[in-house]
Design an enzyme around this catalytic site. Structure first.
Site, mmCIF file in Angstrom:
data_model
loop_
_atom_site.group_PDB
_atom_site.id
_atom_site.type_symbol
_atom_site.label_atom_id
_atom_site.label_comp_id
_atom_site.label_asym_id
_atom_site.label_seq_id
_atom_site.Cartn_x
_atom_site.Cartn_y
_atom_site.Cartn_z
ATOM 1 N N GLU A 18 27.258 33.746 21.948
ATOM 2 C CA GLU A 18 28.439 34.353 21.473
ATOM 3 C C GLU A 18 27.598 35.883 22.751
ATOM 4 O O GLU A 18 26.539 35.728 23.421
ATOM 5 C CB GLU A 18 28.697 34.885 19.991
ATOM 6 C CG GLU A 18 29.216 34.288 19.407
ATOM 7 C CD GLU A 18 30.401 34.314 19.143
ATOM 8 O OE1 GLU A 18 31.333 34.413 20.145
ATOM 9 O OE2 GLU A 18 31.365 33.907 17.883
ATOM 10 N N ASN A 151 37.283 37.931 15.212
ATOM 11 C CA ASN A 151 36.343 37.955 16.902
ATOM 12 C C ASN A 151 37.000 38.937 17.373
ATOM 13 O O ASN A 151 38.066 39.184 17.220
ATOM 14 C CB ASN A 151 36.844 37.047 17.527
ATOM 15 C CG ASN A 151 34.856 36.155 16.671
ATOM 16 O OD1 ASN A 151 33.969 35.728 17.245
ATOM 17 N ND2 ASN A 151 34.933 34.595 15.404
ATOM 18 N N ASP A 201 38.808 32.735 19.360
ATOM 19 C CA ASP A 201 37.374 33.158 19.411
ATOM 20 C C ASP A 201 36.604 34.968 20.180
ATOM 21 O O ASP A 201 37.838 35.431 20.264
ATOM 22 C CB ASP A 201 36.384 32.006 19.519
ATOM 23 C CG ASP A 201 34.848 32.130 19.023
ATOM 24 O OD1 ASP A 201 34.115 33.368 19.039
ATOM 25 O OD2 ASP A 201 34.391 31.397 17.827
#
Length: 293
Positions: A18, A151, A201
């Site tokens: 991420e 997100n 996301d």
């Protein structure tokens, strides 16, 4: 080297890749649940180098303006400065007192130095997540509440438009941002995705103002025009793309972090860092204003 198809950029396989950012001519990312801050180069595939390791989940970082080597991080249950040397310095604990176990998730700085960080419950409780804003010279405040897994957010070049995803609901909303205060207004639905497409996301805005989205569970990234229409989809060899950014020497290399977490039988490329070149470059990574110590 021109990458016309998604290419594996490292032999590493991450649990949850991420928080990708292109900072000072290198790619920065996290292995979120493992608390690892990583870096690599953008010219050729290479092993990831570990910059820092924390004993709590590390959601994402932003470089601190005027402090080379320092990072402002969403980590554990709050915000922390990771200095170039020395121990982490806590800034604020945001969710330690939540009614159920909660951690920080994605985070980013906007072009005006505000730092935005989302929280989520470990149980993914509906409405249990919040987007916090840290304004220079002030304490963090909840900016958007009632989320499940926030997100992003992602900002346009002027820092006056913000996109925010709530992943399990397939929703992305768009906001107007006051550049001086970070106050939000004009919230409107930007995109609503059916569950079969995957959940939105990580996100990033390119130089043309188009929004790139990683589709968790959808094995794809997509580019949407500012009017919400789909412009491009790139299929991926990994099921759970989680974080994306545009980097490389000309900011045209799209890097994609993926995840193995939650997969009973991960495939060979699940958890890989991927890269593919695209025609329109990205925007320079924004830097967070130094928090008040």
């Amino acid at each position: 080297m021109e990458l016309t198809e998604p290419t594996v950029w490292s032999t590493d396989r991450l649990e949850l890749g991420e928080g990708l950012r292109w900072v000072d001519d290198r790619l920065i990312l996290v292995d979120l649940l493992a608390g690892r801050l990583l870096e690599t180069d953008g010219d050729a595939p290479a092993e990831l180098r570990e910059v820092r390791r924390l004993d709590v989940p590390l959601g994402a970082v932003a470089p601190v303006a005027g402090r080379p080597g320092d990072w402002l991080a969403a980590a554990g249950t709050g915000l922390t400065v990771l200095p170039a040397t020395g121990d982490p310095r806590p800034v604020a604990d945001l969710v330690a007192d939540a009614p159920v176990p909660t951690r920080m998730n994605d985070a980013v700085a906007d072009p005006h130095g505000h730092f935005w960080a989302g929280s989520m419950t470990y149980a993914m409780t509906p409405g249990g997540g919040t987007l916090f804003r840290l304004t220079p010279g002030a304490a963090p405040v909840p900016a958007v509440t009632g989320l499940t897994i926030p997100n992003g957010p992602a900002f346009d070049a002027t820092g006056t438009t913000m996109y925010l995803a709530d992943t399990p609901h397939g929703e992305i909303d768009r906001f107007i941002v006051d550049p001086a205060t970070g106050a939000l207004s004009g919230r409107e639905p930007f995109l609503r995705l059916p569950s079969g497409d995957g959940g939105p996301d990580g996100m990033t805005v390119d130089a043309a103002g188009h929004l790139w989205i990683a589709l968790w569970g959808g094995s794809a990234v997509r580019r949407y025009r500012p009017d919400g229409t789909l412009e491009q989809e790139i299929r991926l060899p990994a099921k759970q793309p989680a974080g994306i950014c545009l980097g490389g020497p000309d900011l045209r290399r799209l890097f994609i972090g993926t995840a193995r977490v939650g997969l009973d039988t991960p495939g060979r490329e699940d958890g890989a860092l991927l890269a593919v070149d695209v025609p329109v470059p990205g925007l320079p990574a924004a830097r967070a204003a130094a928090p008040v110590a």
